[in-house]
Design a protein around this motif. Structure first.
Motif, mmCIF file in Angstrom:
data_model
loop_
_atom_site.group_PDB
_atom_site.id
_atom_site.type_symbol
_atom_site.label_atom_id
_atom_site.label_comp_id
_atom_site.label_asym_id
_atom_site.label_seq_id
_atom_site.Cartn_x
_atom_site.Cartn_y
_atom_site.Cartn_z
ATOM 1 N N GLU A 135 -1.626 21.142 -5.793
ATOM 2 C CA GLU A 135 -1.444 20.032 -4.756
ATOM 3 C C GLU A 135 -2.708 19.070 -4.542
ATOM 4 O OE1 GLU A 135 -0.541 23.237 -4.307
ATOM 5 O OE2 GLU A 135 1.287 23.468 -3.361
ATOM 6 N N ASP A 136 -3.908 19.454 -5.116
ATOM 7 C CA ASP A 136 -5.120 18.693 -5.073
ATOM 8 C C ASP A 136 -4.894 17.444 -5.859
ATOM 9 O OD1 ASP A 136 -6.657 20.589 -3.458
ATOM 10 O OD2 ASP A 136 -7.720 21.417 -4.999
ATOM 11 N N LEU A 137 -4.157 17.436 -6.646
ATOM 12 C CA LEU A 137 -3.851 16.254 -7.370
ATOM 13 C C LEU A 137 -3.211 15.181 -6.429
ATOM 14 C CD1 LEU A 137 -2.660 17.591 -10.901
ATOM 15 C CD2 LEU A 137 -4.683 16.709 -10.305
ATOM 16 N N ALA A 138 -2.305 15.745 -5.666
ATOM 17 C CA ALA A 138 -1.460 14.410 -4.709
ATOM 18 C C ALA A 138 -2.490 14.273 -3.573
ATOM 19 C CB ALA A 138 -0.326 15.095 -3.969
ATOM 20 N N ILE A 139 -3.474 15.176 -3.157
ATOM 21 C CA ILE A 139 -4.517 14.990 -2.165
ATOM 22 C C ILE A 139 -5.489 14.032 -2.415
ATOM 23 C CG2 ILE A 139 -6.448 16.049 -0.793
ATOM 24 C CD1 ILE A 139 -4.346 18.835 -0.705
ATOM 25 N N ARG A 140 -5.825 13.775 -3.469
ATOM 26 C CA ARG A 140 -6.897 12.896 -4.102
ATOM 27 C C ARG A 140 -6.487 11.428 -3.835
ATOM 28 N NH1 ARG A 140 -6.618 11.179 -9.820
ATOM 29 N NH2 ARG A 140 -4.823 11.991 -10.507
ATOM 30 N N HIS A 141 -5.169 11.287 -3.977
ATOM 31 C CA HIS A 141 -4.612 10.032 -3.856
ATOM 32 C C HIS A 141 -4.349 9.733 -2.268
ATOM 33 C CE1 HIS A 141 -3.407 9.417 -7.977
ATOM 34 N NE2 HIS A 141 -2.895 10.541 -7.668
ATOM 35 N N VAL A 142 -4.190 10.642 -1.337
ATOM 36 C CA VAL A 142 -4.053 10.284 0.160
ATOM 37 C C VAL A 142 -5.645 10.234 0.721
ATOM 38 C CG1 VAL A 142 -3.443 11.330 2.190
ATOM 39 C CG2 VAL A 142 -1.939 11.549 0.124
ATOM 40 N N LEU A 143 -6.810 10.803 0.083
ATOM 41 C CA LEU A 143 -7.966 10.893 0.028
ATOM 42 C C LEU A 143 -8.563 9.480 0.167
ATOM 43 C CD1 LEU A 143 -9.357 14.165 -0.579
ATOM 44 C CD2 LEU A 143 -9.244 13.363 1.694
ATOM 45 N N GLU A 144 -7.833 8.732 -1.007
ATOM 46 C CA GLU A 144 -8.531 7.540 -1.414
ATOM 47 C C GLU A 144 -8.033 6.593 -0.570
ATOM 48 O OE1 GLU A 144 -10.744 4.807 -3.162
ATOM 49 O OE2 GLU A 144 -10.771 6.919 -3.795
ATOM 50 N N VAL A 145 -6.620 6.578 -0.205
ATOM 51 C CA VAL A 145 -6.031 5.626 0.852
ATOM 52 C C VAL A 145 -6.629 5.819 2.177
ATOM 53 C CG1 VAL A 145 -3.956 5.158 2.134
ATOM 54 C CG2 VAL A 145 -3.719 5.721 -0.337
ATOM 55 N N LEU A 146 -6.977 7.102 2.750
ATOM 56 C CA LEU A 146 -7.764 7.064 3.873
ATOM 57 C C LEU A 146 -9.019 6.983 4.011
ATOM 58 C CD1 LEU A 146 -5.852 10.562 5.091
ATOM 59 C CD2 LEU A 146 -5.300 8.063 5.680
ATOM 60 N N ARG A 200 0.759 -1.280 -0.025
ATOM 61 C CA ARG A 200 0.180 -0.039 -0.151
ATOM 62 C C ARG A 200 0.905 1.339 -0.018
ATOM 63 N NH1 ARG A 200 -4.270 0.155 4.459
ATOM 64 N NH2 ARG A 200 -4.720 1.919 3.143
ATOM 65 N N PHE A 201 1.887 1.215 0.690
ATOM 66 C CA PHE A 201 2.701 2.457 1.035
ATOM 67 C C PHE A 201 3.671 2.627 -0.435
ATOM 68 C CE2 PHE A 201 7.224 4.268 1.482
ATOM 69 C CZ PHE A 201 6.824 5.215 1.995
ATOM 70 N N VAL A 202 4.156 1.729 -1.328
ATOM 71 C CA VAL A 202 4.483 1.583 -2.465
ATOM 72 C C VAL A 202 3.857 2.162 -3.462
ATOM 73 C CG1 VAL A 202 5.952 0.710 -4.485
ATOM 74 C CG2 VAL A 202 6.551 0.054 -1.998
ATOM 75 N N SER A 203 2.308 1.845 -3.427
ATOM 76 C CA SER A 203 1.382 2.126 -4.303
ATOM 77 C C SER A 203 1.058 3.707 -4.151
ATOM 78 C CB SER A 203 0.138 1.378 -4.066
ATOM 79 O OG SER A 203 -0.761 1.656 -4.856
ATOM 80 N N LEU A 204 0.938 4.130 -3.026
ATOM 81 C CA LEU A 204 0.589 5.408 -2.748
ATOM 82 C C LEU A 204 1.761 6.319 -3.161
ATOM 83 C CD1 LEU A 204 -0.989 7.892 -1.644
ATOM 84 C CD2 LEU A 204 -0.193 7.271 0.683
ATOM 85 N N LEU A 205 3.073 6.002 -2.680
ATOM 86 C CA LEU A 205 4.059 6.647 -3.318
ATOM 87 C C LEU A 205 4.417 6.816 -4.637
ATOM 88 C CD1 LEU A 205 6.775 8.112 -2.086
ATOM 89 C CD2 LEU A 205 7.882 6.026 -1.976
ATOM 90 N N GLY A 206 4.127 5.649 -5.429
ATOM 91 C CA GLY A 206 4.057 5.796 -6.942
ATOM 92 C C GLY A 206 3.024 6.651 -7.560
ATOM 93 N N SER A 207 2.004 6.731 -6.807
ATOM 94 C CA SER A 207 0.869 7.623 -7.129
ATOM 95 C C SER A 207 1.198 9.160 -6.978
ATOM 96 C CB SER A 207 -0.513 7.430 -6.448
ATOM 97 O OG SER A 207 -0.950 6.206 -6.773
ATOM 98 N N LEU A 208 1.800 9.400 -5.862
ATOM 99 C CA LEU A 208 2.354 10.717 -5.675
ATOM 100 C C LEU A 208 3.496 11.227 -6.359
ATOM 101 C CD1 LEU A 208 2.212 10.590 -1.623
ATOM 102 C CD2 LEU A 208 0.734 11.696 -3.318
ATOM 103 N N ILE A 209 4.578 10.192 -6.706
ATOM 104 C CA ILE A 209 5.465 10.491 -7.703
ATOM 105 C C ILE A 209 5.188 10.709 -8.736
ATOM 106 C CG2 ILE A 209 7.518 9.254 -8.783
ATOM 107 C CD1 ILE A 209 8.472 8.005 -6.034
ATOM 108 N N GLY A 210 3.879 10.168 -9.375
ATOM 109 C CA GLY A 210 3.251 10.291 -10.706
ATOM 110 C C GLY A 210 2.860 11.753 -10.858
#
Length: 124
Positions: free
Chosen positions: A71-82, A43-53
């Motif tokens: 920044e909203d583009l990164a936030i949407r990935h974090v929101l999905e994980v949370l 899960r961590f590597v998946s989120l990190l990959g999304s953020l790097i993307g």
């Protein structure tokens, strides 16, 4: 002079509302809690990959340039994980996405504790 504080603290003990706990003991309890955590590497590597993307959209090239980070583009990935851990989904996290300027949001995540305001832990 004003009234004396309800709880006095010194460098050796801290009052947690129920009993006095030495700072050494509090640190040991915190250390035990941290050591009990396990990283879900997938899960961590998946989120990190999304953020790097999204990194090309997050770089700030300076004041006065045409590029504005999103920044909203990164936030949407974090929101999905949370999502499963949010209060509205039966979890414990209070999550708030605040935006003052379109695309430049901030994410505030609160994990309510049992102590008072003087016992909060904040990451910025």
């Amino acid at each position: 002079r004003g009234a004396a504080p309800a709880v006095k603290f010194n460098h050796r003990t801290r009052h947690n509302g129920r009993r006095r706990v030495s700072l050494r003991s509090a640190r040991a309890m915190s250390s035990d809690a941290l050591n009990a955590l396990e990283l879900d590497e997938e899960r961590f590597v998946s989120l990190l990959g999304s953020l790097i993307g999204e990194s090309q959209h997050l770089q700030n090239t300076g004041v006065g340039t045409a590029f504005v980070p999103k920044e909203d583009l990164a936030i949407r990935h974090v929101l999905e994980v949370l999502k499963p851990y949010r209060v509205e989904n039966g979890g414990v996290l209070e999550v708030e996405h605040i935006t003052y300027t379109e695309g430049r949001g901030n994410l505030i995540v609160k994990y309510p504790g049992s102590g008072g305001a003087d016992e909060q832990l904040t990451f910025a």
